[in-house]
Motif scaffolding. Structure first.
Motif, PDB file in Angstrom:
ATOM      1  N   GLU A   1       0.826  -1.203   0.000  1.00 18.26           N
ATOM      2  CA  GLU A   1       0.000   0.000   0.000  1.00 18.26           C
ATOM      3  C   GLU A   1       0.867   1.263   0.000  1.00 18.26           C
ATOM      4  N   TRP A   2       1.909   1.267   0.823  1.00 22.33           N
ATOM      5  CA  TRP A   2       2.840   2.400   0.838  1.00 22.33           C
ATOM      6  C   TRP A   2       3.480   2.577  -0.539  1.00 22.33           C
ATOM      7  N   PHE A   3       3.928   1.465  -1.090  1.00 19.69           N
ATOM      8  CA  PHE A   3       4.577   1.539  -2.405  1.00 19.69           C
ATOM      9  C   PHE A   3       3.618   2.097  -3.452  1.00 19.69           C
ATOM     10  N   LYS A   4       2.407   1.574  -3.453  1.00 19.51           N
ATOM     11  CA  LYS A   4       1.433   1.966  -4.473  1.00 19.51           C
ATOM     12  C   LYS A   4       1.043   3.443  -4.350  1.00 19.51           C
ATOM     13  N   GLU A   5       0.806   3.895  -3.133  1.00 25.11           N
ATOM     14  CA  GLU A   5       0.440   5.301  -2.922  1.00 25.11           C
ATOM     15  C   GLU A   5       1.574   6.217  -3.397  1.00 25.11           C
ATOM     16  N   TRP A   6       2.778   5.841  -3.058  1.00 24.77           N
ATOM     17  CA  TRP A   6       3.959   6.636  -3.431  1.00 24.77           C
ATOM     18  C   TRP A   6       4.150   6.627  -4.947  1.00 24.77           C
ATOM     19  N   TRP A   7       3.966   5.434  -5.533  1.00 19.25           N
ATOM     20  CA  TRP A   7       4.153   5.295  -6.979  1.00 19.25           C
ATOM     21  C   TRP A   7       3.139   6.142  -7.746  1.00 19.25           C
ATOM     22  N   ASP A   8       1.887   6.136  -7.275  1.00 15.75           N
ATOM     23  CA  ASP A   8       0.818   6.840  -7.971  1.00 15.75           C
ATOM     24  C   ASP A   8       0.838   8.340  -7.700  1.00 15.75           C
ATOM     25  N   GLU A   9       1.535   8.719  -6.661  1.00 15.03           N
ATOM     26  CA  GLU A   9       1.640  10.131  -6.313  1.00 15.03           C
ATOM     27  C   GLU A   9       2.813  10.707  -7.106  1.00 15.03           C
ATOM     28  N   SER A  10       3.910  11.024  -6.477  1.00 20.62           N
ATOM     29  CA  SER A  10       5.014  11.652  -7.216  1.00 20.62           C
ATOM     30  C   SER A  10       6.352  10.947  -7.023  1.00 20.62           C
TER      31      SER A  10
ATOM     32  N   GLY B   1      18.673   3.527   2.210  1.00 21.19           N
ATOM     33  CA  GLY B   1      17.364   3.870   1.650  1.00 21.19           C
ATOM     34  C   GLY B   1      16.284   3.505   2.653  1.00 21.19           C
ATOM     35  N   ILE B   2      15.324   4.394   2.840  1.00 19.07           N
ATOM     36  CA  ILE B   2      14.230   4.166   3.796  1.00 19.07           C
ATOM     37  C   ILE B   2      12.908   4.386   3.065  1.00 19.07           C
ATOM     38  N   GLY B   3      12.081   3.347   3.079  1.00 20.10           N
ATOM     39  CA  GLY B   3      10.771   3.466   2.439  1.00 20.10           C
ATOM     40  C   GLY B   3      10.816   3.293   0.950  1.00 20.10           C
ATOM     41  N   PRO B   4       9.746   3.669   0.264  1.00 22.57           N
ATOM     42  CA  PRO B   4       8.749   4.683   0.596  1.00 22.57           C
ATOM     43  C   PRO B   4       7.880   4.338   1.813  1.00 22.57           C
ATOM     44  N   LEU B   5       7.502   5.417   2.484  1.00 21.57           N
ATOM     45  CA  LEU B   5       6.652   5.306   3.676  1.00 21.57           C
ATOM     46  C   LEU B   5       5.888   6.624   3.843  1.00 21.57           C
TER      47      LEU B   5
END
Lengths: 118, 118
Positions: free
Chosen positions: B42-51, B99-103
């Protein structure tokens, strides 16, 4: 020598601070790797299991960067052209770098073997 | 402001050329993103779809880098500590960045909000 690698071509005519530059290269690396994972699973997997080799090379300007993108794109090679959002240092939409692959090292060299390391 | 981000913490006590530095940051970004994709979809997807926001921050040395890794690891946050193969510039096994996250950005700030931008 790595059998698979990812190449990130960076415009050498822009004045970017080292943190800015590193983030642009990271954008190119992540996006191009994800494209390869989806479209060239075998290349991605070989590269991932090997050493995930990455190199940064220089191109002289926007025109050379776009020409390189056109050439790899025509061969169906996964790639990612990065444009800066322009919040700092650069004008919005400025191209900064191009991620290519991961792909077989020999194939990469056909397109980028002539370019100098950053 | 991005709701999700990836933070790459870089050792400020090493002398790395800008190409070398960019490659190390790219290693951290790709590996940590792939871990997040697998463990925190979910974190990955939100980050990917955002910026796909990424920032580079500085830590002073190996000890501070490892301490930061320990803290995020204890919270179950996807991360990737990068050690250099040592073929050029650095001794083999030298840590270079984390590297930390995306989070979620707010969560990231709890661990790295005090660190200066590279």
């Amino acid at each position: 020598m790595a059998r698979y690698k990812q190449v990130i071509a960076v415009r050498n005519d822009l004045k970017m601070g080292k943190g800015k530059l590193a983030v642009q290269v990271a954008h190119a690396a992540v996006t191009s790797a994800e494209k390869a994972r989806l479209s060239h699973r075998e290349w991605f997997k070989e590269w991932w299991d090997e050493s995930q080799a990455k190199i940064c090379v220089k191109v002289k300007d926007d025109a050379e960067l776009r020409e390189l993108k056109k050439r790899v794109e025509e061969e169906g090679i996964p790639n990612a052209l990065i444009e800066d959002a322009g919040l700092t240092q650069l004008e919005p939409g400025t191209t900064t770098c191009l991620g290519i692959g991961p792909l077989p090292a020999e194939l990469a060299d056909r397109f980028t073997g002539h370019l100098k390391l950053l």
